[in-house]
Design a protein around this motif. Structure first.
Motif, PDB file in Angstrom:
ATOM      1  N   PRO A 136     -10.664   1.311   4.942  1.00 22.58           N
ATOM      2  CA  PRO A 136     -10.904   0.508   4.197  1.00 22.58           C
ATOM      3  C   PRO A 136     -10.083  -0.309   3.785  1.00 22.58           C
ATOM      4  CG  PRO A 136     -11.797   2.777   3.277  1.00 22.58           C
ATOM      5  CD  PRO A 136     -10.915   2.821   4.452  1.00 22.58           C
ATOM      6  N   THR A 137     -10.204  -1.652   3.326  1.00 27.15           N
ATOM      7  CA  THR A 137      -9.306  -2.848   2.992  1.00 27.15           C
ATOM      8  C   THR A 137      -8.734  -2.260   1.388  1.00 27.15           C
ATOM      9  OG1 THR A 137      -9.753  -4.317   4.432  1.00 27.15           O
ATOM     10  CG2 THR A 137      -8.393  -4.943   2.596  1.00 27.15           C
ATOM     11  N   LEU A 138      -9.774  -1.900   0.816  1.00 27.28           N
ATOM     12  CA  LEU A 138      -9.695  -1.562  -0.524  1.00 27.28           C
ATOM     13  C   LEU A 138     -10.605  -0.387  -0.877  1.00 27.28           C
ATOM     14  CD1 LEU A 138      -9.293  -5.002  -2.407  1.00 27.28           C
ATOM     15  CD2 LEU A 138      -7.325  -3.358  -1.764  1.00 27.28           C
ATOM     16  N   PRO A 139     -10.143   0.108  -1.871  1.00 30.15           N
ATOM     17  CA  PRO A 139     -11.227   1.363  -2.291  1.00 30.15           C
ATOM     18  C   PRO A 139     -12.404   1.297  -3.373  1.00 30.15           C
ATOM     19  CG  PRO A 139      -9.210   1.584  -3.510  1.00 30.15           C
ATOM     20  CD  PRO A 139      -9.134   0.534  -2.645  1.00 30.15           C
ATOM     21  N   LEU A 140     -12.484  -0.215  -3.520  1.00 32.60           N
ATOM     22  CA  LEU A 140     -13.250  -0.537  -4.828  1.00 32.60           C
ATOM     23  C   LEU A 140     -13.723  -2.206  -4.616  1.00 32.60           C
ATOM     24  CD1 LEU A 140     -11.246  -1.053  -8.063  1.00 32.60           C
ATOM     25  CD2 LEU A 140     -10.353  -1.364  -5.719  1.00 32.60           C
ATOM     26  N   PRO A 141     -14.751  -2.517  -5.009  1.00 31.39           N
ATOM     27  CA  PRO A 141     -15.126  -3.885  -4.973  1.00 31.39           C
ATOM     28  C   PRO A 141     -14.532  -4.353  -6.124  1.00 31.39           C
ATOM     29  CG  PRO A 141     -16.792  -2.720  -6.090  1.00 31.39           C
ATOM     30  CD  PRO A 141     -15.857  -1.715  -5.663  1.00 31.39           C
ATOM     31  N   ALA A 142     -14.646  -5.924  -6.065  1.00 30.97           N
ATOM     32  CA  ALA A 142     -13.673  -6.854  -7.292  1.00 30.97           C
ATOM     33  C   ALA A 142     -14.339  -6.342  -8.441  1.00 30.97           C
ATOM     34  CB  ALA A 142     -14.195  -8.346  -6.912  1.00 30.97           C
ATOM     35  N   PHE A 143     -13.457  -6.184  -9.673  1.00 31.98           N
ATOM     36  CA  PHE A 143     -13.583  -5.786 -10.684  1.00 31.98           C
ATOM     37  C   PHE A 143     -13.510  -7.035 -11.984  1.00 31.98           C
ATOM     38  CE2 PHE A 143      -9.381  -4.675  -9.372  1.00 31.98           C
ATOM     39  CZ  PHE A 143      -8.446  -5.191 -10.522  1.00 31.98           C
ATOM     40  N   GLU A 144     -13.341  -6.735 -13.196  1.00 35.24           N
ATOM     41  CA  GLU A 144     -13.588  -7.521 -14.162  1.00 35.24           C
ATOM     42  C   GLU A 144     -12.113  -8.620 -14.083  1.00 35.24           C
ATOM     43  OE1 GLU A 144     -14.436  -3.558 -15.914  1.00 35.24           O
ATOM     44  OE2 GLU A 144     -13.324  -4.483 -14.514  1.00 35.24           O
ATOM     45  N   VAL A 145     -12.626  -9.904 -14.276  1.00 36.51           N
ATOM     46  CA  VAL A 145     -11.630 -11.011 -14.283  1.00 36.51           C
ATOM     47  C   VAL A 145     -10.667 -10.808 -15.199  1.00 36.51           C
ATOM     48  CG1 VAL A 145     -12.807 -12.736 -15.385  1.00 36.51           C
ATOM     49  CG2 VAL A 145     -11.371 -13.363 -13.657  1.00 36.51           C
ATOM     50  N   GLY A 146      -9.279 -11.302 -14.825  1.00 34.35           N
ATOM     51  CA  GLY A 146      -8.513 -11.027 -15.989  1.00 34.35           C
ATOM     52  C   GLY A 146      -7.765  -9.872 -16.351  1.00 34.35           C
ATOM     53  N   ARG A 147      -8.178  -8.830 -15.452  1.00 38.31           N
ATOM     54  CA  ARG A 147      -7.390  -7.582 -15.729  1.00 38.31           C
ATOM     55  C   ARG A 147      -6.569  -7.245 -14.452  1.00 38.31           C
ATOM     56  NH1 ARG A 147      -9.151  -4.013 -19.670  1.00 38.31           N
ATOM     57  NH2 ARG A 147      -8.365  -2.323 -18.153  1.00 38.31           N
ATOM     58  N   ASP A 148      -5.748  -6.300 -14.510  1.00 39.71           N
ATOM     59  CA  ASP A 148      -4.776  -5.955 -13.147  1.00 39.71           C
ATOM     60  C   ASP A 148      -5.352  -4.675 -12.678  1.00 39.71           C
ATOM     61  OD1 ASP A 148      -3.020  -7.960 -14.120  1.00 39.71           O
ATOM     62  OD2 ASP A 148      -1.473  -6.670 -14.832  1.00 39.71           O
ATOM     63  N   THR A 149      -6.228  -4.002 -13.472  1.00 44.00           N
ATOM     64  CA  THR A 149      -6.879  -2.578 -13.179  1.00 44.00           C
ATOM     65  C   THR A 149      -8.497  -2.844 -13.669  1.00 44.00           C
ATOM     66  OG1 THR A 149      -5.883  -1.307 -14.639  1.00 44.00           O
ATOM     67  CG2 THR A 149      -4.983  -1.363 -12.835  1.00 44.00           C
ATOM     68  N   THR A 154     -22.093  -4.871  -1.664  1.00 47.01           N
ATOM     69  CA  THR A 154     -22.590  -3.816  -2.327  1.00 47.01           C
ATOM     70  C   THR A 154     -24.028  -4.170  -3.078  1.00 47.01           C
ATOM     71  OG1 THR A 154     -21.624  -4.690  -4.481  1.00 47.01           O
ATOM     72  CG2 THR A 154     -20.166  -3.241  -3.026  1.00 47.01           C
ATOM     73  N   LYS A 155     -24.517  -3.270  -3.746  1.00 48.06           N
ATOM     74  CA  LYS A 155     -25.652  -3.426  -4.552  1.00 48.06           C
ATOM     75  C   LYS A 155     -25.657  -4.683  -5.512  1.00 48.06           C
ATOM     76  CE  LYS A 155     -27.723   0.936  -3.763  1.00 48.06           C
ATOM     77  NZ  LYS A 155     -28.415   2.253  -4.334  1.00 48.06           N
ATOM     78  N   ALA A 156     -24.357  -4.860  -5.995  1.00 48.72           N
ATOM     79  CA  ALA A 156     -24.205  -5.919  -7.070  1.00 48.72           C
ATOM     80  C   ALA A 156     -23.993  -7.382  -6.164  1.00 48.72           C
ATOM     81  CB  ALA A 156     -23.165  -5.425  -8.002  1.00 48.72           C
ATOM     82  N   GLY A 157     -23.831  -7.092  -4.836  1.00 51.58           N
ATOM     83  CA  GLY A 157     -23.475  -8.468  -4.323  1.00 51.58           C
ATOM     84  C   GLY A 157     -22.040  -8.641  -4.010  1.00 51.58           C
ATOM     85  N   LEU A 158     -21.186  -7.883  -3.998  1.00 52.70           N
ATOM     86  CA  LEU A 158     -19.743  -8.006  -4.098  1.00 52.70           C
ATOM     87  C   LEU A 158     -19.390  -7.424  -2.559  1.00 52.70           C
ATOM     88  CD1 LEU A 158     -18.715  -6.874  -7.556  1.00 52.70           C
ATOM     89  CD2 LEU A 158     -18.704  -9.325  -6.666  1.00 52.70           C
ATOM     90  N   PRO A 159     -18.574  -8.173  -1.935  1.00 53.83           N
ATOM     91  CA  PRO A 159     -17.993  -8.003  -0.590  1.00 53.83           C
ATOM     92  C   PRO A 159     -17.120  -6.677  -0.499  1.00 53.83           C
ATOM     93  CG  PRO A 159     -17.612 -10.255  -1.088  1.00 53.83           C
ATOM     94  CD  PRO A 159     -17.850  -9.405  -2.389  1.00 53.83           C
ATOM     95  N   ALA A 160     -17.154  -6.025   0.694  1.00 52.95           N
ATOM     96  CA  ALA A 160     -16.460  -4.694   1.184  1.00 52.95           C
ATOM     97  C   ALA A 160     -15.693  -5.506   2.290  1.00 52.95           C
ATOM     98  CB  ALA A 160     -17.034  -3.495   1.484  1.00 52.95           C
ATOM     99  N   GLY A 161     -14.322  -4.906   2.400  1.00 54.44           N
ATOM    100  CA  GLY A 161     -13.566  -5.286   3.563  1.00 54.44           C
ATOM    101  C   GLY A 161     -13.289  -3.997   4.452  1.00 54.44           C
ATOM    102  N   LEU A 162     -13.138  -4.185   5.831  1.00 54.68           N
ATOM    103  CA  LEU A 162     -12.648  -3.415   6.813  1.00 54.68           C
ATOM    104  C   LEU A 162     -11.554  -3.637   7.040  1.00 54.68           C
ATOM    105  CD1 LEU A 162     -13.305  -0.777   8.432  1.00 54.68           C
ATOM    106  CD2 LEU A 162     -14.041  -2.234  10.201  1.00 54.68           C
ATOM    107  N   GLN A 163     -10.330  -2.693   7.104  1.00 55.61           N
ATOM    108  CA  GLN A 163      -8.964  -3.041   7.675  1.00 55.61           C
ATOM    109  C   GLN A 163      -8.920  -2.572   9.147  1.00 55.61           C
ATOM    110  OE1 GLN A 163      -4.466  -3.149   5.816  1.00 55.61           O
ATOM    111  NE2 GLN A 163      -5.666  -1.270   5.578  1.00 55.61           N
ATOM    112  N   VAL A 164      -8.339  -3.450  10.046  1.00 54.19           N
ATOM    113  CA  VAL A 164      -7.811  -3.194  11.155  1.00 54.19           C
ATOM    114  C   VAL A 164      -6.470  -3.268  11.529  1.00 54.19           C
ATOM    115  CG1 VAL A 164      -8.342  -3.650  13.676  1.00 54.19           C
ATOM    116  CG2 VAL A 164     -10.133  -4.030  12.177  1.00 54.19           C
ATOM    117  N   ILE A 165      -5.792  -2.234  11.715  1.00 62.19           N
ATOM    118  CA  ILE A 165      -4.356  -2.161  12.107  1.00 62.19           C
ATOM    119  C   ILE A 165      -3.940  -1.838  13.486  1.00 62.19           C
ATOM    120  CG2 ILE A 165      -2.347  -1.133  11.023  1.00 62.19           C
ATOM    121  CD1 ILE A 165      -4.905  -0.129   8.900  1.00 62.19           C
ATOM    122  N   GLY A 166      -3.081  -2.644  13.736  1.00 56.93           N
ATOM    123  CA  GLY A 166      -2.660  -2.558  15.293  1.00 56.93           C
ATOM    124  C   GLY A 166      -1.013  -2.023  15.292  1.00 56.93           C
TER     125      GLY A 166
END
Length: 499
Positions: free
Chosen positions: A408-421, A456-468
């Motif tokens: 996975p590129t990230l373990p979560l979808p986009a979260f609340e704007v204006g927050r670091d976590t 996701t069901k909420a309509g937020l993208p997921a990313g797959l990471q490909v590393i060489g």
């Protein structure tokens, strides 16, 4: 979610290059400039069916419309943009285009130099003075005839993986304006998602191209270190890569053809003969050995929807003829190595910032810099040389068995704007806790790309990471092109309002 009128599905040919040979397709495409890729623009310019000025005006009109909702730009100069577009149009009328990017609209991140425009690096204390010269990537794009739309937003000095700064405020994700686009190439990713220009140059010191690419559903490449020269050199040193964010793998390859060229101002730049990354896209992945690592061997909490979407994406490579084995590369989380180098780099960046300036800056950046001031020279050199080399050696051994690593590129979808976590607290208060898949490959300096792989069901993208393996950028792009053809990406055409 794909029934939303603001979302469309993208398709590409098997070799990753779009085609306009079909007359009906041409008529449909030309009436929707906002959907065109860089690869699709050049033949239309050459035939006279479309002009760089029309494309620039269309982009500027959509920027004017969407910018209040997403806040992706720090610098815009429409007169400069239109003058560049007019010059490109004149070259096409003379049948003398400079190449496939002539007349293509692009953006540049705020920490990359553009002659005549300020480079504030997202900082509240950044200078408004015009920068004296183009950075290497900027210069190569200018030489290729690209049309500059402006400079894009970033957190202060690119210190974190989200998209707010004291200088420009909050940048928002077009897939849901109540969520953030990630960072630090925040505005670049937003522009790529909305096709406000076709190619967007960002930087990646711990995931800063791939993080926002995953959150906004675009392609984000961190090339092998040195492929794309930098000047001035980042204070994050050997962690910091330059790379493109685009809507398609072909546009990423086109961008690399332009910017992955040596420059005498960067002593670490690769001096090999530049590759033709577009020519390398065909070929697929048949016979390749791929490793799928859903957690990189760690105990990170991966959102169940992200886990399912990325696993399905990884297994799709089997249908394309590759072998896919679930296996971890076998290294411990290198967070201490990262933070030793990151903190020292932040301390260097703020070395001339006095108490009054620091009061105006992002408190998180100041805290990281103050921690970095306590890093000893011995600890820094140990991290820079010994720890980095040990991880790079481990991955070289791994790539002797596997051509590519998928995560996975990230373990979560986009979260609340204006927050670091995220507000739910599952990743603590440190933004690096939700980016465990990206920063290890800044330490190894290997090429890595984030590809959209579903919503996701909420309509937020997921990313797959490909590393060489180090230096295998062309292979990474080839695999990305095969995946893009098999699993067309969803696109967003206008910001979707959310709370």
């Amino acid at each position: 979610m794909l029934d939303d009128p603001g979302i469309a599905s993208a398709h590409a040919r098997n070799d990753g290059v779009s085609t306009l040979n079909d007359e009906d397709t041409r008529e449909t495409t030309v009436t929707s400039i906002s959907s065109l890729s860089a690869a699709e623009l050049q033949p239309l310019y050459a035939s006279g069916e479309l002009s760089p000025v029309a494309v620039a005006n269309d982009a500027l009109a959509r920027i004017e419309r969407f910018e209040p909702e997403v806040n992706a730009f720090t610098v815009r100069d429409d007169k400069v943009t239109l003058a560049m577009a007019e010059a490109a149009e004149a070259r096409y009328l003379r049948k003398e285009p400079l190449g496939p990017l002539d007349g293509v609209p692009v953006t540049i991140k705020d920490n990359i130099g553009v002659a005549g425009w300020p480079m504030r690096r997202g900082s509240a204390v950044g200078s408004d003075a015009p920068w004296p010269e183009d950075a290497p990537a900027t210069a190569r794009l200018r030489e290729a005839g690209a049309v500059f739309l402006g400079k894009t937003t970033m957190p202060e000095y690119g210190w974190k993986g989200v998209g707010d700064s004291p200088q420009s405020g909050i940048t928002r994700n077009p897939w849901g304006t109540g969520t953030g686009p990630g960072g630090s190439s925040s505005g670049a990713a937003v522009c790529a998602a909305l096709n406000l220009g076709c190619i967007h140059i960002g930087t990646d010191g711990a995931g800063s191209v791939r993080i926002p690419a995953a959150f906004t559903g675009v392609v984000g490449l961190k090339p092998t270190y040195g492929r794309v020269p930098a000047f001035p050199v980042s204070t994050m040193g050997f962690l910091a890569h330059l790379g493109p964010l685009t809507r398609t793998v072909t546009d990423t390859a086109l961008a690399m053809n332009a910017i992955a060229r040596p420059d005498a101002r960067d002593m670490t730049a690769v001096l090999d003969e530049p590759l033709d990354y577009v020519a390398g896209l065909p070929g697929g992945v048949k016979g390749l050995r791929l490793a799928w690592s859903p957690k990189l061997g760690g105990d990170v909490a991966v959102d169940p929807e992200i886990a399912a979407l990325t696993k399905a994406a990884a297994m799709a490579f089997q249908e394309l003829g590759a072998t896919v084995e679930e296996v971890d590369p076998g290294f411990a989380d290198p967070i201490e190595t990262l933070m030793t180098l990151w903190g020292a780099g932040a301390a260097l960046a703020l070395r001339n910032a006095g108490p009054d300036d620091r009061k105006r800056m992002d408190p998180g950046l100041v805290a990281v810099a103050e921690a970095g001031e306590k890093v000893s020279g011995t600890a820094y050199v140990d991290a820079l040389l010994n720890q980095r080399n040990a991880l790079a050696h481990r991955m070289a051994q791994f790539h002797a068995r596997f051509d590519l690593l998928l995560t996975p590129t990230l373990p979560l979808p986009a979260f609340e704007v204006g927050r670091d976590t995220p507000a739910h607290g599952g990743y603590g208060e440190d933004w690096t806790r939700w980016t465990p898949f990206t920063y290890p490959f800044n330490i190894t300096q290997a090429p890595a790309i984030s590809l959209p792989c579903g919503l996701t069901k909420a309509g937020l993208p997921a990313g797959l990471q490909v590393i060489g393996a180090f230096g295998r950028d062309a292979l990474v792009l080839r695999a990305a092109a095969a995946f893009e053809f098999a699993r067309p990406f969803a696109r967003v055409d206008a910001p979707i309002k959310s709370v």
